[in-house]
Write a protein that holds these residues in place. Sequence first.
Motif, PDB file in Angstrom:
ATOM      1  N   GLY A 247       0.815  -1.212   0.000  1.00 47.52           N
ATOM      2  CA  GLY A 247       0.000   0.000   0.000  1.00 47.52           C
ATOM      3  C   GLY A 247       0.846   1.257   0.000  1.00 47.52           C
ATOM      4  N   LEU A 248       1.954   1.219   0.733  1.00 43.58           N
ATOM      5  CA  LEU A 248       2.856   2.374   0.785  1.00 43.58           C
ATOM      6  C   LEU A 248       3.463   2.659  -0.582  1.00 43.58           C
ATOM      7  N   SER A 249       3.898   1.628  -1.282  1.00 44.63           N
ATOM      8  CA  SER A 249       4.502   1.829  -2.603  1.00 44.63           C
ATOM      9  C   SER A 249       3.461   2.257  -3.630  1.00 44.63           C
ATOM     10  N   THR A 250       2.209   1.871  -3.422  1.00 44.95           N
ATOM     11  CA  THR A 250       1.158   2.244  -4.370  1.00 44.95           C
ATOM     12  C   THR A 250       0.889   3.736  -4.342  1.00 44.95           C
ATOM     13  N   MET A 251       1.232   4.399  -3.245  1.00 46.49           N
ATOM     14  CA  MET A 251       1.096   5.850  -3.188  1.00 46.49           C
ATOM     15  C   MET A 251       1.923   6.500  -4.299  1.00 46.49           C
TER      16      MET A 251
ATOM     17  N   LEU B 285       3.154   4.357  -7.136  1.00 46.31           N
ATOM     18  CA  LEU B 285       2.891   3.622  -8.374  1.00 46.31           C
ATOM     19  C   LEU B 285       1.595   4.062  -9.049  1.00 46.31           C
ATOM     20  N   ASN B 286       0.540   4.306  -8.262  1.00 51.34           N
ATOM     21  CA  ASN B 286      -0.753   4.642  -8.839  1.00 51.34           C
ATOM     22  C   ASN B 286      -0.709   5.903  -9.691  1.00 51.34           C
ATOM     23  N   ASP B 287       0.095   6.868  -9.271  1.00 50.90           N
ATOM     24  CA  ASP B 287       0.172   8.121 -10.014  1.00 50.90           C
ATOM     25  C   ASP B 287       1.239   8.093 -11.101  1.00 50.90           C
ATOM     26  N   ARG B 288       2.218   7.219 -10.968  1.00 54.20           N
ATOM     27  CA  ARG B 288       3.282   7.141 -11.969  1.00 54.20           C
ATOM     28  C   ARG B 288       2.943   6.165 -13.083  1.00 54.20           C
ATOM     29  N   LEU B 289       2.580   4.950 -12.723  1.00 49.85           N
ATOM     30  CA  LEU B 289       2.294   3.928 -13.725  1.00 49.85           C
ATOM     31  C   LEU B 289       0.842   3.967 -14.191  1.00 49.85           C
ATOM     32  N   GLY B 290      -0.038   4.432 -13.334  1.00 49.26           N
ATOM     33  CA  GLY B 290      -1.458   4.354 -13.629  1.00 49.26           C
ATOM     34  C   GLY B 290      -2.077   3.167 -12.917  1.00 49.26           C
ATOM     35  N   ARG B 291      -3.416   3.130 -12.894  1.00 46.71           N
ATOM     36  CA  ARG B 291      -4.110   2.084 -12.145  1.00 46.71           C
ATOM     37  C   ARG B 291      -3.896   0.706 -12.772  1.00 46.71           C
ATOM     38  N   LYS B 292      -4.075   0.609 -14.089  1.00 45.31           N
ATOM     39  CA  LYS B 292      -3.967  -0.689 -14.743  1.00 45.31           C
ATOM     40  C   LYS B 292      -2.554  -1.259 -14.656  1.00 45.31           C
ATOM     41  N   LEU B 293      -1.557  -0.444 -14.939  1.00 40.01           N
ATOM     42  CA  LEU B 293      -0.177  -0.931 -14.892  1.00 40.01           C
ATOM     43  C   LEU B 293       0.252  -1.277 -13.472  1.00 40.01           C
ATOM     44  N   SER B 294      -0.301  -0.592 -12.472  1.00 38.80           N
ATOM     45  CA  SER B 294       0.003  -0.946 -11.085  1.00 38.80           C
ATOM     46  C   SER B 294      -0.527  -2.338 -10.757  1.00 38.80           C
ATOM     47  N   ILE B 295      -1.735  -2.632 -11.233  1.00 40.05           N
ATOM     48  CA  ILE B 295      -2.300  -3.965 -11.018  1.00 40.05           C
ATOM     49  C   ILE B 295      -1.441  -5.013 -11.725  1.00 40.05           C
ATOM     50  N   MET B 296      -1.031  -4.717 -12.957  1.00 39.63           N
ATOM     51  CA  MET B 296      -0.190  -5.654 -13.701  1.00 39.63           C
ATOM     52  C   MET B 296       1.168  -5.829 -13.018  1.00 39.63           C
ATOM     53  N   PHE B 297       1.701  -4.749 -12.465  1.00 42.65           N
ATOM     54  CA  PHE B 297       2.987  -4.829 -11.756  1.00 42.65           C
ATOM     55  C   PHE B 297       2.906  -5.780 -10.566  1.00 42.65           C
ATOM     56  N   SER B 298       1.741  -5.841  -9.895  1.00 43.46           N
ATOM     57  CA  SER B 298       1.599  -6.708  -8.721  1.00 43.46           C
ATOM     58  C   SER B 298       1.775  -8.180  -9.057  1.00 43.46           C
ATOM     59  N   ALA B 299       1.611  -8.525 -10.332  1.00 46.25           N
ATOM     60  CA  ALA B 299       1.762  -9.930 -10.723  1.00 46.25           C
ATOM     61  C   ALA B 299       3.195 -10.417 -10.536  1.00 46.25           C
ATOM     62  N   LEU B 300       4.167  -9.508 -10.650  1.00 45.30           N
ATOM     63  CA  LEU B 300       5.571  -9.918 -10.527  1.00 45.30           C
ATOM     64  C   LEU B 300       5.908 -10.411  -9.120  1.00 45.30           C
TER      65      LEU B 300
ATOM     66  N   ARG C 184      -5.943  10.758  -5.498  1.00 45.04           N
ATOM     67  CA  ARG C 184      -6.522   9.418  -5.435  1.00 45.04           C
ATOM     68  C   ARG C 184      -5.460   8.333  -5.324  1.00 45.04           C
ATOM     69  N   GLY C 185      -4.383   8.455  -6.087  1.00 49.37           N
ATOM     70  CA  GLY C 185      -3.344   7.437  -6.031  1.00 49.37           C
ATOM     71  C   GLY C 185      -2.646   7.395  -4.693  1.00 49.37           C
ATOM     72  N   VAL C 186      -2.240   8.564  -4.191  1.00 44.94           N
ATOM     73  CA  VAL C 186      -1.520   8.635  -2.916  1.00 44.94           C
ATOM     74  C   VAL C 186      -2.434   8.244  -1.753  1.00 44.94           C
ATOM     75  N   ALA C 187      -3.649   8.786  -1.737  1.00 49.36           N
ATOM     76  CA  ALA C 187      -4.547   8.555  -0.606  1.00 49.36           C
ATOM     77  C   ALA C 187      -5.021   7.107  -0.542  1.00 49.36           C
ATOM     78  N   SER C 188      -5.241   6.467  -1.690  1.00 49.10           N
ATOM     79  CA  SER C 188      -5.664   5.061  -1.665  1.00 49.10           C
ATOM     80  C   SER C 188      -4.564   4.185  -1.085  1.00 49.10           C
ATOM     81  N   GLY C 189      -3.308   4.491  -1.418  1.00 39.79           N
ATOM     82  CA  GLY C 189      -2.196   3.768  -0.811  1.00 39.79           C
ATOM     83  C   GLY C 189      -2.125   3.995   0.691  1.00 39.79           C
ATOM     84  N   LEU C 190      -2.376   5.235   1.122  1.00 40.21           N
ATOM     85  CA  LEU C 190      -2.378   5.547   2.551  1.00 40.21           C
ATOM     86  C   LEU C 190      -3.460   4.750   3.283  1.00 40.21           C
ATOM     87  N   CYS C 191      -4.626   4.610   2.669  1.00 31.64           N
ATOM     88  CA  CYS C 191      -5.712   3.840   3.278  1.00 31.64           C
ATOM     89  C   CYS C 191      -5.304   2.385   3.492  1.00 31.64           C
TER      90      CYS C 191
END
Length: 510
Positions: free
Chosen positions: A99-103, A105-120, A433-440
């Motif tokens: 969640g911390l890193s998504t703060m 990733l969400n704004d840099r890679l975007g929502r879809k690419l962040s989800i795809m990144f989680s597969a690694l 949205r990207g930063v705050a969702s990661g904070l949540c």
Amino acid sequence: MDPSVREPLVRKTSSSYRTFPKSAGKRLDKEYLRSLHNERLYLAVFAAVLGNFSFGFALVYPSPVIPALETHPNPALRLDQHTASWFGSVFTLGAAAGGLSTMYLNDRLGRKLSIMFSALPSALGYLLMAGAQDIGMLLLGRVLTGYAGGVTSASIPVYISEISHPGVRGMLGACPQIMAVLGSLILYALGKYLGLVLDWRWLAVAGEVPVLTMIVLLCFMPNSPRFLLSRGKDEEALGSLCWLRGKDTDYAREYEQIKDSVRKQSQRVSCAEIKDPFIYKPILIAVGMRFLQQLSGVTCVIVYLQSIFKKTSVILKPQYDAALVGLVRLVSVAIAAVSMDRAGRKILLFVSAGVMLVSNLTMGLYIHFVPASLNGTVANRTLVSSASLAAETTNYITLIPLLATMFFIMGYAMGWGPITWLLMSEILPLKARGVASGLCVVVSWLTAFTLTQFFLQVVEAFGLEVPFLFFAIICAGNIIFTGCCVPETKGRSLEQIEAFFRTGRRSFMR
């Protein structure tokens, strides 16, 4: 649609969108929603929520694996009480890190690419557990799958809310919880019915399947139109919305409304802007809901469910506990998915918190007042020592903790489980949205880890009834918080919700 034709129409509807002066605009909105084709939208959501399926699968992976590893012939893989505890709980620390890193990733890679990144990290984590030669590899695998779960927890709800329209956003917003519960049920089924045939390593191999399927499907899915507009990719955003809504719909009107909202916001939130109520109010509401959700005790109840049932001599065979609770969760989340766009978010939150309050209060009072000879408690203390004792049913009054627990899980799954994730993605402003969702997600999983670690110590020091009475007090606070702070977002576009927080005018939410 030709741009020269579309532009006058857009300017006209954009004005009515901002002020909502006439009912004709509302009728037009309803006609537009009825004209949409949702098949591709549903496909995109399905591809994304496979990440939640993997999350639910990984979360309960220790349930069938720990018993096998406690008696493993190889000393390097054999778990004792200390290592088994860490094998189960270290997942939450990985989720908090995700969640911390998504703060970022969400704004840099975007929502879809962040989800795809989680597969690694997810695929690597399962691979480590499948081929583990010592406890260190098992723990690292758990951390990596937890990290992937933290990333998907923060990214998937945002992605779904940004590609959905108000007519189905509530239903689709419950899909991550449904898939997470379904993933847990599949793990239980594989562990129970195939455990004698498949080694515990093959359960980790099975976890690779939804991860690989997710990344393949997402390659063909569009990015969020709102994210693309925030990056200045207007044509790509228009194409994405066209793909999601259908070429023969008036998607250009919705596109201009989204673009108008994005245009009002800078690329990223600054420190000075955090003082703006438009920014900090929705963030505080979202973070507060995630904090209160965990304080209601759901993680503790799920993690220590079998021990709690044994301690209170519930009339139920231990091997069916987890599957039964998972089934109740699945049915309840499905009910919430159908009800959210009809009854609304707030009414479900009220009902959910009320049911959890009564359930926790019943459980605490039962343990405190029912004699130990009837409820099977051992001095009302440690769960660990009593967990090894055979449950001896002496009275049908022991059905009370079973029913209380079932209603607690049902209440949670109907409201404070799925709706907290949905509202997080609905009310957060685009720029934060990207930063705050990661904070949540960070707040959620750190709270879960802390409660899980201290739960046994509180039980040993004060008795099992004390945590349940504390959870009941928190649920009462959830009711007050819902009434005072949570807005009703049913049927509202994300732009309407942002306008409400920006101006404070309730007319935007009517």
